[in-house]
Scaffold this active site. Structure first.
Site, PDB file in Angstrom:
ATOM      1  N   GLU A 150       0.840  -1.243   0.007  1.00  0.00           N
ATOM      2  CA  GLU A 150       0.063   0.000  -0.114  1.00  0.00           C
ATOM      3  C   GLU A 150       0.955   1.360  -0.037  1.00  0.00           C
ATOM      4  OE1 GLU A 150      -3.777   0.135   0.208  1.00  0.00           O
ATOM      5  OE2 GLU A 150      -3.200  -1.839  -0.829  1.00  0.00           O
ATOM      6  N   HIS A 175      -5.011   2.449   7.103  1.00  0.00           N
ATOM      7  CA  HIS A 175      -3.405   2.276   6.604  1.00  0.00           C
ATOM      8  C   HIS A 175      -2.797   3.080   8.212  1.00  0.00           C
ATOM      9  CE1 HIS A 175      -4.421   2.956   2.088  1.00  0.00           C
ATOM     10  NE2 HIS A 175      -4.029   1.822   2.299  1.00  0.00           N
ATOM     11  N   CYS A 181      -2.280  12.083   3.196  1.00  0.00           N
ATOM     12  CA  CYS A 181      -2.508  11.209   2.115  1.00  0.00           C
ATOM     13  C   CYS A 181      -2.286  11.859   0.928  1.00  0.00           C
ATOM     14  CB  CYS A 181      -3.872  10.768   2.037  1.00  0.00           C
ATOM     15  SG  CYS A 181      -4.637   9.302   3.402  1.00  0.00           S
TER      16      CYS A 181
END
Length: 465
Positions: A179, A253, A372
């Site tokens: 990820e 995450h 992000c």
């Protein structure tokens, strides 16, 4: 005076794409699921992202940009058997499976570049090269189609193969799900080697305690592979497990519940399994100069942290060596999150001296805060000079990007609009222009096929992924 070998951090933000929408595609992402089907405003979302970049650059922090990905991904639809002109491909996909596949291929999720790749500076790698590994993002279909374009873009920017190693994404399926930097934290204190945390949510080939409500996305095996590929010494990498309770609470995450920068780390107690043991390992490796702040559940409930994203803030080092936090407005408007960030700033010995709240609500509605939206890379001045693309922030670039957004982006987008063939043509025209602004060359499949957005409506795009 700093030497040519001094490593400096650069924040590469993803430009919000012209098809930014709320399709609710990310299972386990509470915000994305909650806003599914609501109208979006791509223009305002992109301008908010640019404003954040400009704020960071104005603080004296090194800033750069990455372009959006081509959406809709016509090449993906063609690989899945849809054929004919672009219009015919889109029409067929819109009527198949209730349009779910089309929504996946329209996703602008590449804007969250914390998931684009992981990186390690030349000072950390045993071979003295900058290593960048695009993430395969195997957990979600709409994100898995990003890897090839990400690799193309990074290869175009970091084109000097003597200085930069751009690896291919990890092979395999779910067992090697990667990820990107959203599960990676690099810490360093003066006089000691850097330490890399590669967190993971599940094991691909063995059993481990896992989340029961939402799936872990990053695997242990992928995290181990990343450390090897970055050529990191064994003592320079730790592999903490994400707390299953944190994942089930919506922390899909690591960067939803933990963020680090240099000698500073702040985290929620549900960021990692056995967080106290993780902190002891960090202290042994980095010594007492590592400054940590932990939010306990009774101070900041994990549900509140996931909703308001104080840990998805950017922590940046200012020119004077102090640090600042770039936090979402939602954290300022949530008393428990605001109080925690105030405690981080006011605790004795804290390197954090300022908190800047930014409005990125259009990104937040899809579960993406300030952290992000950026990928951290570390470059020396010599390595920086090896990059010839126009991606590093300066006032003229800011003005060009702002004008580009205002020219090409719609101010309202709904699920019904994804069936509009004109939207696809608008998107490709915008991306064709951005590669010229950023001096990237042909990084998109439709450009490499020699069929630009101004070609006949009967053209076909490349069948490459």
């Amino acid at each position: 005076m700093r030497s040519e070998s001094t490593v400096r951090e650069y924040n590469f933000d993803g430009l919000v794409g012209p098809t930014h929408n709320y399709a609710g595609l990310a299972f386990g992402n509470s915000a994305a699921m909650a806003h599914a089907g609501k109208p979006s405003n791509p223009r305002e979302a992109a301008l908010q992202g640019l404003a954040k970049m400009n704020l960071v650059a104005g603080l004296g922090v090194r800033q750069a940009v990455l372009p959006p990905h081509p959406r809709p991904s016509l090449s993906t639809l063609r690989r899945l058997g849809f054929s004919g002109t672009d219009e015919e491909v889109l029409s067929a996909a819109a009527t198949w499976d209730g349009g779910h596949l089309l929504r996946n291929c329209y996703s602008a999720s590449a804007m969250w570049t914390a998931n684009a790749a992981t990186s390690a500076p030349s000072s950390d790698a045993e071979d003295g090269r900058v290593h960048i590994i695009p993430a395969n993002l195997q957990a979600m279909f709409h994100r898995s189609i990003e890897a090839t374009t990400t690799q193309n873009i990074l290869t175009a920017i970091f084109a000097d193969s003597r200085t930069f190693t751009i690896h291919p994404p990890l092979p395999g399926g779910g067992q090697l799900g990667d990820e990107g930097a959203a599960n990676h934290i690099r810490l360093q204190v003066p006089g000691r080697p850097a330490l890399h945390l590669f967190a993971w949510g599940r094991r691909g080939f063995a059993t481990a305690p896992e989340a029961s409500k939402f799936p872990g996305r990053q695997t242990y095996e992928a995290s181990r592979a990343l450390a090897r590929l970055h050529r990191l010494p064994a003592k320079s990498a730790l592999f903490p497990q994400q707390s299953p309770a944190g994942i089930d609470a919506g922390a899909f995450h690591t960067d939803v519940l933990a963020v680090g920068n240099g000698s500073f780390l702040m985290l929620h107690e549900l960021a990692f399994t056995g967080f106290e043991g993780v902190l002891r390992q960090l202290k042994r490796a980095l010594g007492t100069e590592l400054f940590t702040v932990v939010a306990l559940e009774r101070e900041l409930p994990v549900a509140t942290a996931v909703k308001s994203y104080p840990f998805n803030s950017q922590v940046v080092t200012l020119p004077d060596g102090k640090m600042a936090i770039i936090a979402p407005k939602e954290s300022e408007q949530t008393p428990a999150s605001r109080d925690f960030l105030d405690r981080v700033r006011t605790t004795r010995g804290s390197p954090v001296t300022g908190i800047h709240y930014v409005d990125v609500r259009h990104s937040m509605k899809n579960g993406g805060g300030p952290a992000c939206l950026r990928l951290r890379l570390w470059l020396t001045d010599r390595e920086r000079r090896q990059v010839h693309a126009n991606v590093f922030w300066h006032p003229r670039l800011f003005a060009s990007l702002k004008a580009w957004v205002e020219k090409h982006y719609r101010d309202r987008l709904t699920a019904v609009d994804l069936r509009d063939h004109q939207l696809a043509r608008e998107s490709m025209a915008a991306l064709d222009e951005i590669t010229t602004i950023l001096k990237l060359g042909s990084v998109y499949d439709f450009q490499r096929a020699g069929a630009g957005p101004r070609s006949s409506s009967k053209r076909r795009v490349s069948r490459r992924a």
